[in-house]
Scaffold this motif. Structure first.
Motif, mmCIF file in Angstrom:
data_model
loop_
_atom_site.group_PDB
_atom_site.id
_atom_site.type_symbol
_atom_site.label_atom_id
_atom_site.label_comp_id
_atom_site.label_asym_id
_atom_site.label_seq_id
_atom_site.Cartn_x
_atom_site.Cartn_y
_atom_site.Cartn_z
ATOM 1 N N UNK A 230 22.512 -10.909 27.262
ATOM 2 C CA UNK A 230 22.516 -11.040 25.804
ATOM 3 C C UNK A 230 23.703 -10.321 25.180
ATOM 4 N N UNK A 231 24.056 -10.697 23.952
ATOM 5 C CA UNK A 231 25.175 -10.037 23.287
ATOM 6 C C UNK A 231 24.816 -8.605 22.900
ATOM 7 N N UNK A 232 25.856 -7.826 22.617
ATOM 8 C CA UNK A 232 25.640 -6.480 22.109
ATOM 9 C C UNK A 232 24.892 -6.555 20.777
ATOM 10 N N UNK A 233 24.148 -5.513 20.468
ATOM 11 C CA UNK A 233 23.334 -5.510 19.261
ATOM 12 C C UNK A 233 23.368 -4.127 18.631
ATOM 13 N N UNK A 234 23.775 -4.065 17.368
ATOM 14 C CA UNK A 234 23.794 -2.794 16.652
ATOM 15 C C UNK A 234 23.126 -2.956 15.295
ATOM 16 N N UNK A 235 22.581 -1.870 14.801
ATOM 17 C CA UNK A 235 22.020 -1.817 13.458
ATOM 18 C C UNK A 235 22.842 -0.823 12.647
ATOM 19 N N UNK A 236 23.193 -1.203 11.434
ATOM 20 C CA UNK A 236 23.946 -0.330 10.544
ATOM 21 C C UNK A 236 23.108 -0.071 9.302
ATOM 22 N N UNK A 237 22.897 1.186 8.969
ATOM 23 C CA UNK A 237 22.121 1.531 7.778
ATOM 24 C C UNK A 237 22.847 2.605 6.992
ATOM 25 N N UNK A 238 22.626 2.628 5.689
ATOM 26 C CA UNK A 238 23.294 3.617 4.844
ATOM 27 C C UNK A 238 22.419 4.066 3.712
ATOM 28 N N UNK A 239 22.744 5.226 3.152
ATOM 29 C CA UNK A 239 21.947 5.775 2.060
ATOM 30 C C UNK A 239 22.814 6.619 1.140
ATOM 31 N N UNK A 248 25.936 7.063 6.675
ATOM 32 C CA UNK A 248 25.915 5.763 7.341
ATOM 33 C C UNK A 248 25.583 6.010 8.807
ATOM 34 N N UNK A 249 24.605 5.281 9.323
ATOM 35 C CA UNK A 249 24.186 5.419 10.717
ATOM 36 C C UNK A 249 24.402 4.108 11.460
ATOM 37 N N UNK A 250 25.060 4.198 12.608
ATOM 38 C CA UNK A 250 25.278 3.049 13.488
ATOM 39 C C UNK A 250 24.419 3.268 14.727
ATOM 40 N N UNK A 251 23.506 2.351 14.989
ATOM 41 C CA UNK A 251 22.523 2.503 16.066
ATOM 42 C C UNK A 251 22.693 1.364 17.073
ATOM 43 N N UNK A 252 22.946 1.712 18.328
ATOM 44 C CA UNK A 252 23.085 0.692 19.374
ATOM 45 C C UNK A 252 21.699 0.315 19.878
ATOM 46 N N UNK A 253 21.205 -0.828 19.431
ATOM 47 C CA UNK A 253 19.857 -1.281 19.783
ATOM 48 C C UNK A 253 19.856 -2.302 20.916
#
Length: 330
Positions: A230-239, A248-253
């Protein structure tokens, strides 16, 4: 204050195909296999039993598993569960250590946990559900699948029949993230267990036209390849925590390490960025780079700004790859 989160995720299901992609499943009982003939007969994938319980390994596993790969098949390993013997995490760990580990080589499918009627009732005295209540069976499966996911970043495939699932898990709908390998011998898959809208694999015969069990993948060859890799998958969140602080948080899911992640940001509303540890700052702009983010890891950046006014809307525009966030505060 605004919280924003955008995720780019890998494939967790597959599209339906009328005929599907053919494959096989084998174990020690299958014996030596002519994998070239499987390929010549149209086979594209193979599942090979690796383990059972917490003390059995298929003595032919290496020959069968490596033979399938050498012939050009996409392959995966499966574990025959004995849930009355040890907890799920223990059996998942045994499986991982004896052939069930997923590797990012583009040819390996996620591991399988085989949940079916107890075949040893005459010797172990247990019923078809191994004398576990539905609640205890669900707990066992949660422990197994959680351990497998934490170790590999992949959701284990669940092999089962609809009748066993209904009886022994109470028709649990808690495993929809795990691809379903449905066992139903006949001309159609029939009713699915609760929680799944589609099957990913279907075992339609205990003895297929090639070798071992007869199976199909519910999709195209390209989708089968994507399930293996499967392809790489990241989540980006900010507050926007307040008018002066943004995170800003970058999470490798996903299952792969992600390299060279670029983050760019720009403050708006009449303010400058005055502090951004680990990043380059110039007036309203900030640029950050993550050289490599391992699987299951995350990186948080904190930006401090200096507003020119005490009132009015302020914030930051942030871009990470294709993800764009707008963080605002008043």
């Amino acid at each position: 204050m605004l919280f924003a989160a955008i995720a780019t995720v890998g494939m967790t299901g597959v599209a339906h195909a009328a005929d599907g992609v053919p494959g096989v499943d084998v174990s020690n009982w299958t014996g030596d296999i002519d994998w070239a003939s499987v390929v010549a007969g149209g086979g594209k994938f193979a599942f090979v039993q690796a383990t059972e319980g917490a003390d059995y390994t298929n003595p032919r596993f290496s020959a069968q598993y490596d033979g399938a790969a050498a012939a050009g098949l996409i392959r995966g390993a499966y574990h025959f569960a004995q849930p009355h013997e040890t907890d799920g995490a223990t059996q998942a760990d045994y499986f991982l250590q004896h052939g069930g580990n997923w590797v990012s080589d583009g040819r390996t499918l996620p591991g399988v946990v085989d949940m079916e009627d107890n075949p040893y009732k005459d010797t172990n005295g247990k019923n078809n559900c191994y004398d576990l209540s539905p609640e205890d069976m669900v707990t066992w499966l949660k422990d197994f699948t959680k351990k497998y996911y934490e170790s590999t970043g992949r959701h284990a495939i669940i092999y089962t029949t609809t009748s066993w699932w209904q009886t022994c898990t109470g028709n649990s709908a808690k495993f929809k993230s795990n691809p379903l390998w449905l066992a139903r011998w006949g001309s159609d898959p029939g009713e699915l267990p609760k929680g799944w809208k589609k099957h990913t694999f279907w075992q339609s015969a205990d003895k297929g036209p090639l070798v071992g069990g007869g199976n199909t993948f519910n999709g195209s060859e390209s989708q089968l390849a994507t399930l293996a890799n499967p392809p790489a998958s990241v989540t980006v969140s900010g507050q926007a925590r307040n008018r002066k602080t943004y995170t800003v948080t970058i999470n490798n899911t996903g299952p792969h390490p992600v390299k060279d992640i670029k983050l760019s940001g720009r403050a708006f509303g009449g303010q400058n960025v005055v502090r951004a540890p680990g990043c380059d700052v110039s007036g309203t702009a900030v640029r950050c780079t993550v050289a490599e983010l391992p699987r299951g890891q995350k990186k948080t950046f904190t930006f401090t700004t200096k507003p020119r006014k005490s009132t009015g809307t302020v914030g930051m525009y942030v871009t990470v790859g294709s993800v764009k966030l707008t963080l605002k505060s008043r």
